[in-house]
Design a protein around this motif. Structure first.
Motif, PDB file in Angstrom:
ATOM      1  N   THR A   1      18.820  53.434 -29.468  1.00  0.00           N
ATOM      2  CA  THR A   1      20.222  53.766 -29.205  1.00  0.00           C
ATOM      3  C   THR A   1      20.552  55.186 -29.640  1.00  0.00           C
ATOM      4  OG1 THR A   1      20.844  51.442 -29.513  1.00  0.00           O
ATOM      5  CG2 THR A   1      22.616  53.072 -29.628  1.00  0.00           C
ATOM      6  N   ILE A   2      20.231  55.522 -30.884  1.00  0.00           N
ATOM      7  CA  ILE A   2      20.560  56.844 -31.421  1.00  0.00           C
ATOM      8  C   ILE A   2      19.875  57.942 -30.620  1.00  0.00           C
ATOM      9  CG2 ILE A   2      20.290  58.349 -33.437  1.00  0.00           C
ATOM     10  CD1 ILE A   2      20.550  55.783 -35.171  1.00  0.00           C
ATOM     11  N   THR A   3      18.606  57.735 -30.322  1.00  0.00           N
ATOM     12  CA  THR A   3      17.841  58.773 -29.615  1.00  0.00           C
ATOM     13  C   THR A   3      18.300  58.918 -28.172  1.00  0.00           C
ATOM     14  OG1 THR A   3      15.939  58.203 -31.009  1.00  0.00           O
ATOM     15  CG2 THR A   3      15.520  59.569 -29.066  1.00  0.00           C
ATOM     16  N   LYS A   4      18.555  57.813 -27.511  1.00  0.00           N
ATOM     17  CA  LYS A   4      18.980  57.880 -26.116  1.00  0.00           C
ATOM     18  C   LYS A   4      20.344  58.549 -25.992  1.00  0.00           C
ATOM     19  CE  LYS A   4      18.718  55.093 -21.911  1.00  0.00           C
ATOM     20  NZ  LYS A   4      17.519  55.813 -21.386  1.00  0.00           N
ATOM     21  N   ARG A   5      21.204  58.357 -26.980  1.00  0.00           N
ATOM     22  CA  ARG A   5      22.524  58.975 -26.943  1.00  0.00           C
ATOM     23  C   ARG A   5      22.468  60.459 -27.307  1.00  0.00           C
ATOM     24  NH1 ARG A   5      26.763  54.622 -29.648  1.00  0.00           N
ATOM     25  NH2 ARG A   5      27.597  53.887 -27.666  1.00  0.00           N
ATOM     26  N   LEU A   6      21.641  60.819 -28.270  1.00  0.00           N
ATOM     27  CA  LEU A   6      21.577  62.213 -28.701  1.00  0.00           C
ATOM     28  C   LEU A   6      20.744  63.082 -27.762  1.00  0.00           C
ATOM     29  CD1 LEU A   6      21.090  62.052 -32.589  1.00  0.00           C
ATOM     30  CD2 LEU A   6      23.149  62.680 -31.329  1.00  0.00           C
ATOM     31  N   GLN A   7      19.651  62.527 -27.239  1.00  0.00           N
ATOM     32  CA  GLN A   7      18.700  63.290 -26.426  1.00  0.00           C
ATOM     33  C   GLN A   7      18.285  64.588 -27.130  1.00  0.00           C
ATOM     34  OE1 GLN A   7      17.024  62.395 -23.425  1.00  0.00           O
ATOM     35  NE2 GLN A   7      17.809  60.463 -24.264  1.00  0.00           N
ATOM     36  N   PRO A   8      17.637  64.481 -28.288  1.00  0.00           N
ATOM     37  CA  PRO A   8      17.207  65.675 -29.020  1.00  0.00           C
ATOM     38  C   PRO A   8      16.096  66.418 -28.274  1.00  0.00           C
ATOM     39  CG  PRO A   8      16.267  63.701 -29.993  1.00  0.00           C
ATOM     40  CD  PRO A   8      17.241  63.231 -28.955  1.00  0.00           C
ATOM     41  N   THR A   9      15.982  67.711 -28.522  1.00  0.00           N
ATOM     42  CA  THR A   9      14.904  68.493 -27.916  1.00  0.00           C
ATOM     43  C   THR A   9      13.588  68.271 -28.654  1.00  0.00           C
ATOM     44  OG1 THR A   9      15.511  70.405 -29.273  1.00  0.00           O
ATOM     45  CG2 THR A   9      16.486  70.257 -27.064  1.00  0.00           C
ATOM     46  N   THR A  10      13.697  68.014 -29.976  1.00  0.00           N
ATOM     47  CA  THR A  10      12.509  67.755 -30.794  1.00  0.00           C
ATOM     48  C   THR A  10      12.782  66.574 -31.709  1.00  0.00           C
ATOM     49  OG1 THR A  10      11.878  70.098 -30.798  1.00  0.00           O
ATOM     50  CG2 THR A  10      10.905  68.715 -32.507  1.00  0.00           C
ATOM     51  N   ILE A  11      11.764  65.748 -31.922  1.00  0.00           N
ATOM     52  CA  ILE A  11      11.848  64.619 -32.855  1.00  0.00           C
ATOM     53  C   ILE A  11      10.724  64.780 -33.866  1.00  0.00           C
ATOM     54  CG2 ILE A  11      11.687  62.116 -33.131  1.00  0.00           C
ATOM     55  CD1 ILE A  11      12.633  61.949 -30.150  1.00  0.00           C
ATOM     56  N   VAL A  12      11.074  64.763 -35.143  1.00  0.00           N
ATOM     57  CA  VAL A  12      10.077  64.830 -36.213  1.00  0.00           C
ATOM     58  C   VAL A  12      10.097  63.495 -36.939  1.00  0.00           C
ATOM     59  CG1 VAL A  12       9.318  66.011 -38.300  1.00  0.00           C
ATOM     60  CG2 VAL A  12      10.465  67.306 -36.481  1.00  0.00           C
ATOM     61  N   GLU A  13       8.968  62.801 -36.952  1.00  0.00           N
ATOM     62  CA  GLU A  13       8.913  61.524 -37.673  1.00  0.00           C
ATOM     63  C   GLU A  13       7.953  61.648 -38.838  1.00  0.00           C
ATOM     64  OE1 GLU A  13       7.521  58.196 -35.449  1.00  0.00           O
ATOM     65  OE2 GLU A  13       6.027  59.331 -34.327  1.00  0.00           O
ATOM     66  N   SER A  14       8.506  61.481 -40.030  1.00  0.00           N
ATOM     67  CA  SER A  14       7.715  61.507 -41.249  1.00  0.00           C
ATOM     68  C   SER A  14       7.396  60.059 -41.619  1.00  0.00           C
ATOM     69  CB  SER A  14       8.484  62.211 -42.376  1.00  0.00           C
ATOM     70  OG  SER A  14       7.704  62.265 -43.549  1.00  0.00           O
ATOM     71  N   GLY A  15       6.226  59.615 -41.238  1.00  0.00           N
ATOM     72  CA  GLY A  15       5.825  58.222 -41.376  1.00  0.00           C
ATOM     73  C   GLY A  15       5.613  57.624 -40.002  1.00  0.00           C
ATOM     74  N   VAL A  16       4.355  57.292 -39.680  1.00  0.00           N
ATOM     75  CA  VAL A  16       4.011  56.832 -38.334  1.00  0.00           C
ATOM     76  C   VAL A  16       3.444  55.411 -38.335  1.00  0.00           C
ATOM     77  CG1 VAL A  16       2.595  57.308 -36.281  1.00  0.00           C
ATOM     78  CG2 VAL A  16       3.555  59.204 -37.607  1.00  0.00           C
ATOM     79  N   ASN A  17       2.513  55.150 -39.231  1.00  0.00           N
ATOM     80  CA  ASN A  17       1.785  53.890 -39.325  1.00  0.00           C
ATOM     81  C   ASN A  17       1.210  53.472 -37.972  1.00  0.00           C
ATOM     82  OD1 ASN A  17       0.696  51.824 -40.912  1.00  0.00           O
ATOM     83  ND2 ASN A  17       2.298  50.399 -40.287  1.00  0.00           N
ATOM     84  N   SER A  18       1.716  52.393 -37.347  1.00  0.00           N
ATOM     85  CA  SER A  18       1.100  51.884 -36.115  1.00  0.00           C
ATOM     86  C   SER A  18       1.564  52.616 -34.859  1.00  0.00           C
ATOM     87  CB  SER A  18       1.399  50.387 -35.958  1.00  0.00           C
ATOM     88  OG  SER A  18       2.777  50.181 -35.681  1.00  0.00           O
ATOM     89  N   GLY A  19       2.533  53.513 -34.992  1.00  0.00           N
ATOM     90  CA  GLY A  19       3.040  54.226 -33.829  1.00  0.00           C
ATOM     91  C   GLY A  19       4.165  53.527 -33.103  1.00  0.00           C
ATOM     92  N   GLN A  20       4.704  52.462 -33.701  1.00  0.00           N
ATOM     93  CA  GLN A  20       5.779  51.715 -33.036  1.00  0.00           C
ATOM     94  C   GLN A  20       7.038  52.574 -32.875  1.00  0.00           C
ATOM     95  OE1 GLN A  20       5.061  48.709 -31.768  1.00  0.00           O
ATOM     96  NE2 GLN A  20       6.456  47.128 -32.485  1.00  0.00           N
ATOM     97  N   SER A  21       7.395  53.307 -33.927  1.00  0.00           N
ATOM     98  CA  SER A  21       8.582  54.150 -33.818  1.00  0.00           C
ATOM     99  C   SER A  21       8.353  55.252 -32.797  1.00  0.00           C
ATOM    100  CB  SER A  21       8.940  54.748 -35.183  1.00  0.00           C
ATOM    101  OG  SER A  21       7.860  55.494 -35.715  1.00  0.00           O
TER     102      SER A  21
END
Length: 427
Positions: free
Chosen positions: A152-172
């Motif tokens: 929801t948050i990502t689809k509404r914001l439509q950021p140009t870049t996403i930085v994820e600190s913590g990946v584990n299985s890649g679900q996020s």
């Protein structure tokens, strides 16, 4: 034009009606009506549902749950035209005794407002995305509540870049990519493979840079200044996702230094809860709000333009039939939870028939047990850790120049594609 004043002739009842009102029949009817209202008031009638059945593929009847809600005040608030509840309201200030469990919300607008409307508008789309997720169990990872929040948050914001600190299985990573197909994603994790028994990590092959395993560079140590100066990253339109269990507030020096404004904190545990010692050290926003006199808390409150915990999909009381005990480390809702610490859920099947149908559809399409007696179904529906979205107040240009800080400029993310008053997409 003002309406004409009523005249005595226009407002007085006909003579035969005046006689009836003075008669014994009128008195009997009035007395009977008063008695009826008194009985209804004593009963305090509420909408109820019936007993659970075990087959989650049938049209399930939910338990009599309304009377099980705890610590619920009587002042009702309208959530939308179809759903009214007496769920506790969040505070918009820090005026509370130190150590008191509380729910805080800062600011209005933003990608969390009326997430219920987004869910109802995009239910079919989200369910298809969720059914195709790479890890159907995702042990020690995000499940449907946080997946919906990210989407929801990502689809509404439509950021140009996403930085994820913590990946584990890649679900996020999967949900970020589904919500923002053209965004650049930087995935950071010290491990080269998942830590909870998953055989492989889902890898995104579209505009993704992996700083993982032997290529790991911690979020605080990435050369953000060079990337910003070269134009590779615009911090004002970047979304940072923190799910590294290192103590969220400790990431703020880098966030503020380089002008990152949009942040999701996944590890937003309540006081005393957490998967690691760092989770419990008091530096998650939800823990910090309980220390209103602390200068760090006051700074965070004053420098947050928006702080909003993404609501769970369902109320904890729906897990009442589940035999699973409350987990002391947190991470899951439980029917014994204090509702004052939880945002009102997006769906209220316990009091709303249309929400009950949506709940049944979600459960049936995902093959889950609506009673939550089955362990995996309980973990799916109740997995929740108060994930929050924050929009930070950027350091002003004069201070940035004086302190010789990198970044901080750039065009802000536009959220005009969504009407946050209704939650519906603008055409």
């Amino acid at each position: 034009m003002d309406p004409p004043s009523a005249t005595p002739e226009a407002t007085s009842p006909p003579p035969h009606r005046r006689r009836q009102r003075n008669g014994p029949l009128y008195l009997q009817r009035t007395l009977l009506l008063a008695i009826s209202f008194a009985i209804l008031s004593l009963l305090k009638l509420k909408p109820i549902t019936q007993n659970l059945v075990q087959d989650h593929n049938s049209n399930i009847d939910l338990p009599q749950l309304v009377n099980s809600a705890v610590d619920t005040p009587q002042d009702a608030r309208i959530v939308d035209e179809e759903k009214t509840s007496d769920w506790p309201q969040p505070a918009r200030n820090l005026e509370a005794p130190p150590g008191e469990l509380k729910l805080v919300r800062i600011g209005k607008g933003g990608p969390v407002d009326n997430a219920r409307g987004f869910l109802l508008d995009n239910l079919e789309e989200f369910l298809e995305v969720y059914k195709d997720r790479p890890d159907k169990t995702n042990t020690c990872g995000i499940r449907i509540n946080h997946s919906l929040a990210i989407y929801t948050i990502t689809k509404r914001l439509q950021p140009t870049t996403i930085v994820e600190s913590g990946v584990n299985s890649g679900q996020s990573t999967y949900f970020f990519r589904k919500a923002a197909p053209s965004a650049n994603i930087i995935s950071i994790d010290p491990e080269s493979k998942p830590i909870c028994g998953q055989p492989v990590r889902w890898i995104d092959d579209t505009n993704n840079e992996y700083l993982t395993g032997s290529n790991f560079v911690d979020f605080d140590q990435v050369n953000w200044g060079e990337r910003i100066e070269s134009g590779a990253i615009n911090p004002a339109s970047t979304l940072v996702f923190v799910d590294d269990h290192r103590g969220f507030y400790k990431r703020f020096p880098a966030l503020m230094t380089f002008g990152f404004r949009h942040v999701i904190n996944e590890d937003n545990y309540k006081r005393g809860e957490g998967a690691t010692p760092q989770d419990k050290n008091g530096f998650a926003p939800k823990q910090m709000w309980e220390k209103p006199a602390d200068p760090e808390t006051q700074w965070l409150f004053q420098n947050s333009k928006i702080y909003a915990e993404f609501p769970p999909i369902l109320p904890p009381v729906l897990s009442k039939m589940s035999p699973h005990p409350k987990k002391p480390q947190g991470g899951f809702l439980h029917h014994t939870d204090n509702l004052r610490a939880i945002e009102e859920p997006l769906l209220r099947p316990d009091i709303n028939d249309s929400d009950k149908k949506v709940y049944e559809r979600i459960g049936n399409e995902l093959g889950l047990d609506l009673t939550m007696v089955e362990s995996q179904s309980y973990q799916e529906f109740m997995g929740y850790c108060f994930l929050c979205y924050m929009e930070l107040v950027p350091i002003p240009p004069s201070l940035r120049n004086a302190w010789k800080l990198d970044g901080g400029g750039g065009e802000q993310i536009s959220v005009q594609a969504v009407d946050f008053e209704t939650g519906h997409n603008r055409k």
